[in-house]
Design a protein around this motif. Structure first.
Motif, PDB file in Angstrom:
ATOM      1  N   ALA B   7      -2.340   9.541 -10.751  1.00 58.59           N
ATOM      2  CA  ALA B   7      -2.706   8.399 -11.586  1.00 58.59           C
ATOM      3  C   ALA B   7      -2.900   7.152 -10.730  1.00 58.59           C
ATOM      4  O   ALA B   7      -2.300   7.016  -9.656  1.00 58.59           O
ATOM      5  CB  ALA B   7      -1.628   8.157 -12.640  1.00 58.59           C
ATOM      6  N   ASP B   8      -3.753   6.278 -11.266  1.00 54.63           N
ATOM      7  CA  ASP B   8      -4.027   5.053 -10.512  1.00 54.63           C
ATOM      8  C   ASP B   8      -2.745   4.281 -10.214  1.00 54.63           C
ATOM      9  O   ASP B   8      -2.551   3.768  -9.097  1.00 54.63           O
ATOM     10  CB  ASP B   8      -4.963   4.144 -11.327  1.00 54.63           C
ATOM     11  CG  ASP B   8      -6.367   4.711 -11.394  1.00 54.63           C
ATOM     12  OD1 ASP B   8      -6.676   5.627 -10.609  1.00 54.63           O
ATOM     13  OD2 ASP B   8      -7.150   4.216 -12.226  1.00 54.63           O
ATOM     14  N   GLU B   9      -1.899   4.179 -11.203  1.00 51.59           N
ATOM     15  CA  GLU B   9      -0.676   3.384 -11.042  1.00 51.59           C
ATOM     16  C   GLU B   9       0.239   4.000  -9.985  1.00 51.59           C
ATOM     17  O   GLU B   9       0.856   3.276  -9.186  1.00 51.59           O
ATOM     18  CB  GLU B   9       0.059   3.289 -12.381  1.00 51.59           C
ATOM     19  CG  GLU B   9      -0.707   2.533 -13.452  1.00 51.59           C
ATOM     20  CD  GLU B   9      -1.870   3.336 -14.040  1.00 51.59           C
ATOM     21  OE1 GLU B   9      -1.828   4.587 -13.984  1.00 51.59           O
ATOM     22  OE2 GLU B   9      -2.822   2.713 -14.539  1.00 51.59           O
ATOM     23  N   THR B  10       0.312   5.334  -9.985  1.00 54.89           N
ATOM     24  CA  THR B  10       1.142   5.998  -8.981  1.00 54.89           C
ATOM     25  C   THR B  10       0.589   5.775  -7.579  1.00 54.89           C
ATOM     26  O   THR B  10       1.346   5.493  -6.628  1.00 54.89           O
ATOM     27  CB  THR B  10       1.206   7.507  -9.269  1.00 54.89           C
ATOM     28  OG1 THR B  10       1.660   7.691 -10.613  1.00 54.89           O
ATOM     29  CG2 THR B  10       2.140   8.208  -8.310  1.00 54.89           C
ATOM     30  N   LEU B  11      -0.723   5.863  -7.465  1.00 52.83           N
ATOM     31  CA  LEU B  11      -1.340   5.637  -6.153  1.00 52.83           C
ATOM     32  C   LEU B  11      -1.093   4.199  -5.677  1.00 52.83           C
ATOM     33  O   LEU B  11      -0.823   3.964  -4.493  1.00 52.83           O
ATOM     34  CB  LEU B  11      -2.846   5.913  -6.236  1.00 52.83           C
ATOM     35  CG  LEU B  11      -3.234   7.376  -6.454  1.00 52.83           C
ATOM     36  CD1 LEU B  11      -4.751   7.508  -6.634  1.00 52.83           C
ATOM     37  CD2 LEU B  11      -2.774   8.236  -5.281  1.00 52.83           C
ATOM     38  N   LEU B  13       1.416   2.300  -6.479  1.00 52.21           N
ATOM     39  CA  LEU B  13       2.817   2.176  -6.080  1.00 52.21           C
ATOM     40  C   LEU B  13       3.052   2.797  -4.701  1.00 52.21           C
ATOM     41  O   LEU B  13       3.831   2.284  -3.897  1.00 52.21           O
ATOM     42  CB  LEU B  13       3.718   2.858  -7.117  1.00 52.21           C
ATOM     43  CG  LEU B  13       3.841   2.123  -8.457  1.00 52.21           C
ATOM     44  CD1 LEU B  13       4.621   2.965  -9.458  1.00 52.21           C
ATOM     45  CD2 LEU B  13       4.526   0.769  -8.259  1.00 52.21           C
ATOM     46  N   ARG B  14       2.363   3.898  -4.468  1.00 49.96           N
ATOM     47  CA  ARG B  14       2.503   4.525  -3.148  1.00 49.96           C
ATOM     48  C   ARG B  14       1.906   3.643  -2.060  1.00 49.96           C
ATOM     49  O   ARG B  14       2.438   3.554  -0.943  1.00 49.96           O
ATOM     50  CB  ARG B  14       1.834   5.904  -3.152  1.00 49.96           C
ATOM     51  CG  ARG B  14       2.674   6.957  -3.857  1.00 49.96           C
ATOM     52  CD  ARG B  14       1.903   8.224  -4.109  1.00 49.96           C
ATOM     53  NE  ARG B  14       1.277   8.761  -2.919  1.00 49.96           N
ATOM     54  CZ  ARG B  14       0.401   9.758  -2.914  1.00 49.96           C
ATOM     55  NH1 ARG B  14       0.047  10.319  -4.077  1.00 49.96           N
ATOM     56  NH2 ARG B  14      -0.120  10.198  -1.800  1.00 49.96           N
ATOM     57  N   ALA B  20      -1.267   4.304   3.096  1.00 46.95           N
ATOM     58  CA  ALA B  20      -2.663   3.856   3.148  1.00 46.95           C
ATOM     59  C   ALA B  20      -3.590   4.898   2.531  1.00 46.95           C
ATOM     60  O   ALA B  20      -4.655   4.559   1.993  1.00 46.95           O
ATOM     61  CB  ALA B  20      -3.063   3.569   4.587  1.00 46.95           C
ATOM     62  N   GLY B  21      -3.202   6.150   2.592  1.00 51.55           N
ATOM     63  CA  GLY B  21      -4.042   7.196   1.996  1.00 51.55           C
ATOM     64  C   GLY B  21      -4.165   7.036   0.492  1.00 51.55           C
ATOM     65  O   GLY B  21      -5.214   7.352  -0.099  1.00 51.55           O
ATOM     66  N   ALA B  22      -3.131   6.566  -0.141  1.00 48.43           N
ATOM     67  CA  ALA B  22      -3.187   6.343  -1.585  1.00 48.43           C
ATOM     68  C   ALA B  22      -4.220   5.280  -1.923  1.00 48.43           C
ATOM     69  O   ALA B  22      -4.949   5.392  -2.923  1.00 48.43           O
ATOM     70  CB  ALA B  22      -1.812   5.943  -2.108  1.00 48.43           C
ATOM     71  N   PHE B  23      -4.293   4.278  -1.083  1.00 50.53           N
ATOM     72  CA  PHE B  23      -5.294   3.239  -1.340  1.00 50.53           C
ATOM     73  C   PHE B  23      -6.702   3.801  -1.181  1.00 50.53           C
ATOM     74  O   PHE B  23      -7.613   3.448  -1.944  1.00 50.53           O
ATOM     75  CB  PHE B  23      -5.094   2.068  -0.376  1.00 50.53           C
ATOM     76  CG  PHE B  23      -6.105   0.972  -0.568  1.00 50.53           C
ATOM     77  CD1 PHE B  23      -5.904  -0.021  -1.513  1.00 50.53           C
ATOM     78  CD2 PHE B  23      -7.284   0.947   0.181  1.00 50.53           C
ATOM     79  CE1 PHE B  23      -6.859  -1.020  -1.700  1.00 50.53           C
ATOM     80  CE2 PHE B  23      -8.231  -0.041  -0.006  1.00 50.53           C
ATOM     81  CZ  PHE B  23      -8.010  -1.029  -0.949  1.00 50.53           C
TER      82      PHE B  23
END
Lengths: 254, 187
Positions: B7-11, B13-14, B20-23
């Protein structure tokens, strides 16, 4: 358009048509710039080896340097007599006067203990007076007698500067043949000399340094005037101070 | 289908925690819609600058990010504010259509109806749609873009644009009617 696929706020046909236009994307250079910024924002910063070490030792080193400097300054100031009471230079003056007297050529036997005690007590009492009259030391102009005494003690090795006259009679400058005294010693002498003018005239009269010849002439004068008791007292004092001086110049009592 | 981990929100938060991979995944997911939203609203030169500004603001605000709304709503809230600033900084100022009770909505003349015989080809219809979209008032166009590009709901659009739900409904209703009319269909 199909009415089944549309309502007041949604038109599936329009949405489908719009989706076919979504072919534009941001340029690659924008992608790179933004992704680089995102990575660098969370990238762990390379630890500096010097900075933690410096910051770890900076405070202890500064404290140690401060302590060493403070101790050094205090020690130098103490040696220079900055923190001593005025009685301390007087005591050292007594000692230097005693040494000078014992080192005099004519003085072959040790100084009487009684004379040492009296000189010390007189000097200490003067030191007490000086310390009570402290501080402002006025500039001192050496008296003619003091200058004469200095010249005599320097060139002719005049025996035994009276302990009572020690503060004023002490040489302001060391003789050329003597080793150079430390600077702080000269400062002590100066301070002592500057304190001398604060004495009362009566005490200064008593302390006036006279040559033995003058002293004997005074005694002769007193005897001529018939003041024998006073002349005897002066003679006793003279003998006490100059026990080995020949009394040839002294006239016999009438 | 997105999982909770995706989910966008989880990414986000990560990413806040240093991933940086989550971004990168978030960016890949939202860069096209956001860019097109800005492109349709402000045109080519400004869109690139605004696009960069929005993402840099998001990066700078990562430390304070908490899940209080959908990530897309937050992202487009930042974008909307930046677009409004852009309008205000221009000589034209903030368009009148952004007023909640804009009286001109009903008086804006509809574009000439597109001749059906010229719209046979789907591609030409798409081009016509973009032209019609560009002629929409900014606030109405924005509401439509947030719905079509970002996939925001009415409430999310209201939240992102700082307006009421009814205002959003009015803007959407007007935008759809104008596009239908321009494409030759019934309004």
């Amino acid at each position: 358009m199909n009415d089944d696929r549309r309502d007041e706020l949604h038109d599936a046909s329009l949405s489908e048509l719009y989706r076919e236009t979504r072919t534009v994307d941001p340029p690659a250079w924008l992608d790179r710039g933004i992704l680089d910024a995102a990575r660098s924002a969370v990238a762990p910063r390379p630890p500096s080896r010097l900075k933690p070490r410096n910051s770890r030792w900076r405070v202890p080193l500064a404290l140690a340097a401060t302590v060493v400097l403070t101790a050094g300054v205090l020690r130098m100031a103490d040696e220079a007599g900055e923190f001593r009471l005025y009685s301390a230079p007087a005591q050292s003056k007594i000692e230097s006067a005693a040494k000078a007297e014992s080192a005099a050529p004519g003085n072959t036997r040790p100084l009487p203990a009684e004379r040492d005690r009296s000189a010390a007590s007189e000097a200490s009492s003067r030191a007490a007076v000086l310390s009570a009259e402290v501080p402002p030391p006025a500039p001192a102009i050496p008296s003619q007698d003091a200058i004469k005494e200095e010249m005599l003690s320097g060139s002719l090795a005049q025996p035994a500067v009276p302990a009572a006259a020690a503060p004023a009679a002490a040489p302001a400058k060391p003789a050329a043949s003597q080793p150079q005294a430390p600077v702080f010693e000269a400062k002590k002498e100066d301070r002592l000399k500057q304190s001398a003018p604060m004495e009362s005239p009566a005490r200064r009269e008593l302390r006036a340094d006279r040559s033995p010849e003058q002293w004997l002439e005074d005694i002769n004068q007193l005897r001529r005037q018939g003041r024998t008791a006073e002349a005897d007292a002066r003679l006793a004092e003279f003998r006490r101070r100059y026990p080995h001086y020949p009394l040839d110049a002294l006239e016999s009592p009438r | 289908m997105r999982t909770d981990d995706d989910a966008d929100e989880t990414l986000m938060l990560r990413y806040r925690s240093g991933d940086a991979g989550a971004f990168e995944r978030l960016y890949a997911r939202h860069k096209g819609p956001l860019y097109r939203y800005l492109l349709r609203q402000c045109g080519q030169p400004a869109a690139e600058e605004l696009f960069q500004d929005v993402w840099l603001k998001l990066i700078a605000a990562r430390a304070g990010y908490t899940v209080q709304a959908q990530f897309a709503t937050w992202l487009y809230r930042i974008a909307h504010n930046r677009v409004v600033d852009h309008y205000r900084a221009s000589a034209r100022g903030l368009p009148l259509s952004y007023a909640d009770d804009c009286p001109e909505w009903a008086n804006i003349p509809a574009p000439d109806a597109v001749q059906p015989e010229n719209q046979d080809e789907r591609r030409r219809q798409s081009e016509q749609l973009l032209a019609l979209l560009a002629d929409l008032p900014e606030a109405q166009r924005e509401a439509l873009l947030l719905k079509e590009e970002a996939g925001l709901s009415l409430d999310a659009i209201a939240q992102a644009t700082g307006t009421g739900r009814e205002t959003v409904k009015s803007r959407l209703r007007y935008a759809l009617a104008r596009l239908r009319q321009g494409l030759g269909g019934p309004s």
